[in-house]
Design a protein around this motif. Structure first.
Motif, PDB file in Angstrom:
ATOM      1  N   MET A   1       0.777  -0.969  -0.203  1.00 16.17           N
ATOM      2  CA  MET A   1       0.013  -0.143  -0.087  1.00 16.17           C
ATOM      3  C   MET A   1       0.865   1.298  -0.013  1.00 16.17           C
ATOM      4  O   MET A   1       0.839   2.093  -0.771  1.00 16.17           O
ATOM      5  N   ARG A   2       1.751   1.381   0.981  1.00 15.92           N
ATOM      6  CA  ARG A   2       2.729   2.611   0.943  1.00 15.92           C
ATOM      7  C   ARG A   2       4.028   2.281   0.275  1.00 15.92           C
ATOM      8  O   ARG A   2       4.677   1.501   0.827  1.00 15.92           O
ATOM      9  N   LYS A   3       4.095   3.211  -1.051  1.00 13.94           N
ATOM     10  CA  LYS A   3       5.339   3.095  -1.511  1.00 13.94           C
ATOM     11  C   LYS A   3       5.727   4.451  -1.911  1.00 13.94           C
ATOM     12  O   LYS A   3       5.276   5.004  -2.746  1.00 13.94           O
ATOM     13  N   GLY A   4       6.964   4.958  -1.088  1.00 18.99           N
ATOM     14  CA  GLY A   4       7.113   6.335  -1.407  1.00 18.99           C
ATOM     15  C   GLY A   4       6.409   7.204  -0.507  1.00 18.99           C
ATOM     16  O   GLY A   4       5.861   7.069   0.303  1.00 18.99           O
ATOM     17  N   SER A   5       6.979   8.689  -0.923  1.00 17.60           N
ATOM     18  CA  SER A   5       6.331   9.676  -0.079  1.00 17.60           C
ATOM     19  C   SER A   5       5.113   9.975  -0.866  1.00 17.60           C
ATOM     20  O   SER A   5       4.680   9.638  -1.963  1.00 17.60           O
ATOM     21  N   VAL A   6       4.381  10.734   0.036  1.00 18.81           N
ATOM     22  CA  VAL A   6       2.892  11.262  -0.462  1.00 18.81           C
ATOM     23  C   VAL A   6       3.030  12.010  -1.795  1.00 18.81           C
ATOM     24  O   VAL A   6       2.338  11.958  -2.837  1.00 18.81           O
ATOM     25  N   LYS A   7       4.171  12.792  -1.764  1.00 15.75           N
ATOM     26  CA  LYS A   7       4.360  13.699  -3.040  1.00 15.75           C
ATOM     27  C   LYS A   7       4.675  12.972  -4.305  1.00 15.75           C
ATOM     28  O   LYS A   7       4.028  13.007  -5.554  1.00 15.75           O
ATOM     29  N   GLU A   8       5.601  11.675  -4.075  1.00 19.61           N
ATOM     30  CA  GLU A   8       5.624  10.837  -5.109  1.00 19.61           C
ATOM     31  C   GLU A   8       4.403  10.107  -5.744  1.00 19.61           C
ATOM     32  O   GLU A   8       4.109   9.808  -6.982  1.00 19.61           O
ATOM     33  N   VAL A   9       3.524   9.678  -4.622  1.00 19.38           N
ATOM     34  CA  VAL A   9       2.573   8.919  -5.100  1.00 19.38           C
ATOM     35  C   VAL A   9       1.452  10.149  -6.012  1.00 19.38           C
ATOM     36  O   VAL A   9       0.884   9.856  -6.748  1.00 19.38           O
ATOM     37  N   LEU A  10       1.197  11.248  -5.106  1.00 16.00           N
ATOM     38  CA  LEU A  10       0.620  12.265  -6.098  1.00 16.00           C
ATOM     39  C   LEU A  10       0.934  12.635  -7.372  1.00 16.00           C
ATOM     40  O   LEU A  10       0.247  12.931  -8.389  1.00 16.00           O
ATOM     41  N   SER A  11       2.322  12.705  -7.347  1.00 14.02           N
ATOM     42  CA  SER A  11       2.940  13.068  -8.882  1.00 14.02           C
ATOM     43  C   SER A  11       2.556  11.900  -9.703  1.00 14.02           C
ATOM     44  O   SER A  11       2.414  12.068 -11.073  1.00 14.02           O
ATOM     45  N   LYS A  12       2.717  10.577  -9.557  1.00 14.86           N
ATOM     46  CA  LYS A  12       2.351   9.602 -10.334  1.00 14.86           C
ATOM     47  C   LYS A  12       0.842   9.631 -10.726  1.00 14.86           C
ATOM     48  O   LYS A  12       0.756   9.610 -11.977  1.00 14.86           O
ATOM     49  N   ILE A  13       0.094   9.913  -9.680  1.00 18.06           N
ATOM     50  CA  ILE A  13      -1.279  10.098 -10.379  1.00 18.06           C
ATOM     51  C   ILE A  13      -1.860  11.099 -11.176  1.00 18.06           C
ATOM     52  O   ILE A  13      -2.379  11.114 -11.982  1.00 18.06           O
ATOM     53  N   LYS A  14      -0.867  12.302 -10.800  1.00 16.76           N
ATOM     54  CA  LYS A  14      -1.139  13.465 -11.667  1.00 16.76           C
ATOM     55  C   LYS A  14      -0.574  13.503 -13.079  1.00 16.76           C
ATOM     56  O   LYS A  14      -1.109  13.966 -14.111  1.00 16.76           O
ATOM     57  N   TYR A  15       0.499  13.085 -13.156  1.00 13.46           N
ATOM     58  CA  TYR A  15       1.475  13.097 -14.467  1.00 13.46           C
ATOM     59  C   TYR A  15       1.628  11.779 -15.080  1.00 13.46           C
ATOM     60  O   TYR A  15       1.988  11.774 -16.331  1.00 13.46           O
ATOM     61  N   ASP A  16       1.124  10.777 -14.761  1.00  5.45           N
ATOM     62  CA  ASP A  16       1.126   9.422 -15.361  1.00  5.45           C
ATOM     63  C   ASP A  16       0.195   9.310 -16.531  1.00  5.45           C
ATOM     64  O   ASP A  16      -0.978   9.436 -15.726  1.00  5.45           O
ATOM     65  N   PRO A  17       0.082   9.185 -17.533  1.00  6.51           N
ATOM     66  CA  PRO A  17      -0.782   9.076 -18.557  1.00  6.51           C
ATOM     67  C   PRO A  17      -1.826   7.811 -18.349  1.00  6.51           C
ATOM     68  O   PRO A  17      -3.015   7.861 -18.901  1.00  6.51           O
ATOM     69  N   ASN A  18      -1.439   6.993 -17.661  1.00 10.51           N
ATOM     70  CA  ASN A  18      -2.135   5.702 -17.423  1.00 10.51           C
ATOM     71  C   ASN A  18      -2.947   5.528 -16.201  1.00 10.51           C
ATOM     72  O   ASN A  18      -3.805   4.841 -15.874  1.00 10.51           O
ATOM     73  N   GLU A  19      -3.053   6.942 -15.502  1.00 15.37           N
ATOM     74  CA  GLU A  19      -3.608   7.345 -14.413  1.00 15.37           C
ATOM     75  C   GLU A  19      -4.806   8.459 -14.758  1.00 15.37           C
ATOM     76  O   GLU A  19      -4.537   9.212 -15.574  1.00 15.37           O
ATOM     77  N   ASP A  20      -5.822   8.184 -14.167  1.00 16.53           N
ATOM     78  CA  ASP A  20      -6.782   9.416 -14.208  1.00 16.53           C
ATOM     79  C   ASP A  20      -7.073  10.117 -12.762  1.00 16.53           C
ATOM     80  O   ASP A  20      -7.841   9.367 -11.946  1.00 16.53           O
ATOM     81  N   GLU A  21      -6.567  11.100 -12.737  1.00 21.64           N
ATOM     82  CA  GLU A  21      -6.754  11.827 -11.441  1.00 21.64           C
ATOM     83  C   GLU A  21      -8.038  11.903 -10.870  1.00 21.64           C
ATOM     84  O   GLU A  21      -8.047  12.044  -9.506  1.00 21.64           O
ATOM     85  N   ALA A  22      -8.850  11.982 -11.749  1.00 23.00           N
ATOM     86  CA  ALA A  22     -10.439  12.266 -11.213  1.00 23.00           C
ATOM     87  C   ALA A  22     -10.709  10.914 -10.263  1.00 23.00           C
ATOM     88  O   ALA A  22     -11.881  10.985  -9.706  1.00 23.00           O
ATOM     89  N   ASP A  23     -10.394   9.823 -10.281  1.00 19.11           N
ATOM     90  CA  ASP A  23     -10.496   8.563  -9.631  1.00 19.11           C
ATOM     91  C   ASP A  23      -9.707   8.858  -8.311  1.00 19.11           C
ATOM     92  O   ASP A  23     -10.081   7.716  -7.498  1.00 19.11           O
ATOM     93  N   TYR A  24      -8.973   9.804  -7.975  1.00 20.22           N
ATOM     94  CA  TYR A  24      -8.400   9.920  -6.709  1.00 20.22           C
ATOM     95  C   TYR A  24      -8.853  10.988  -5.747  1.00 20.22           C
ATOM     96  O   TYR A  24      -9.292  11.972  -6.503  1.00 20.22           O
TER      97      TYR A  24
END
Length: 84
Positions: A1-24
């Motif tokens: 569940m917890r991998k990396g800092s909260v900023k790293e997790v949020l960066s992945k959600i916001k900037y990874d094209p495979n993620e939809d930030e509206a789902d979080y």
């Protein structure tokens, strides 16, 4: 569940094209109300260095308690002891 800092997790959600930030969303400690929490959709925040921004408001990353998917699955959780 917890991998990396909260900023790293949020960066992945916001900037990874495979993620939809509206789902979080993030769950934060809401200052000014004892034990209060607030849910904020990730799509409404902008990331900074030690803070994230919700409009003109600066909120430090250490106030984030959880990052969750809309379905309720916890993606990241603080190590602080909480009753959430």
């Amino acid at each position: 569940m917890r991998k990396g800092s909260v900023k790293e997790v949020l960066s992945k959600i916001k900037y990874d094209p495979n993620e939809d930030e509206a789902d979080y969303y993030v769950v934060i400690e809401h200052r000014g109300s004892y034990g209060g929490v607030k849910r904020i959709p990730v799509k409404e925040i902008e990331l900074g260095h030690g803070y994230f921004f919700l409009g003109e408001t600066q909120i430090p990353y250490h106030r984030i308690l959880k990052v969750m998917r809309r379905n309720g699955r916890v993606i990241w959780e603080t190590r602080k002891r909480t009753n959430l």
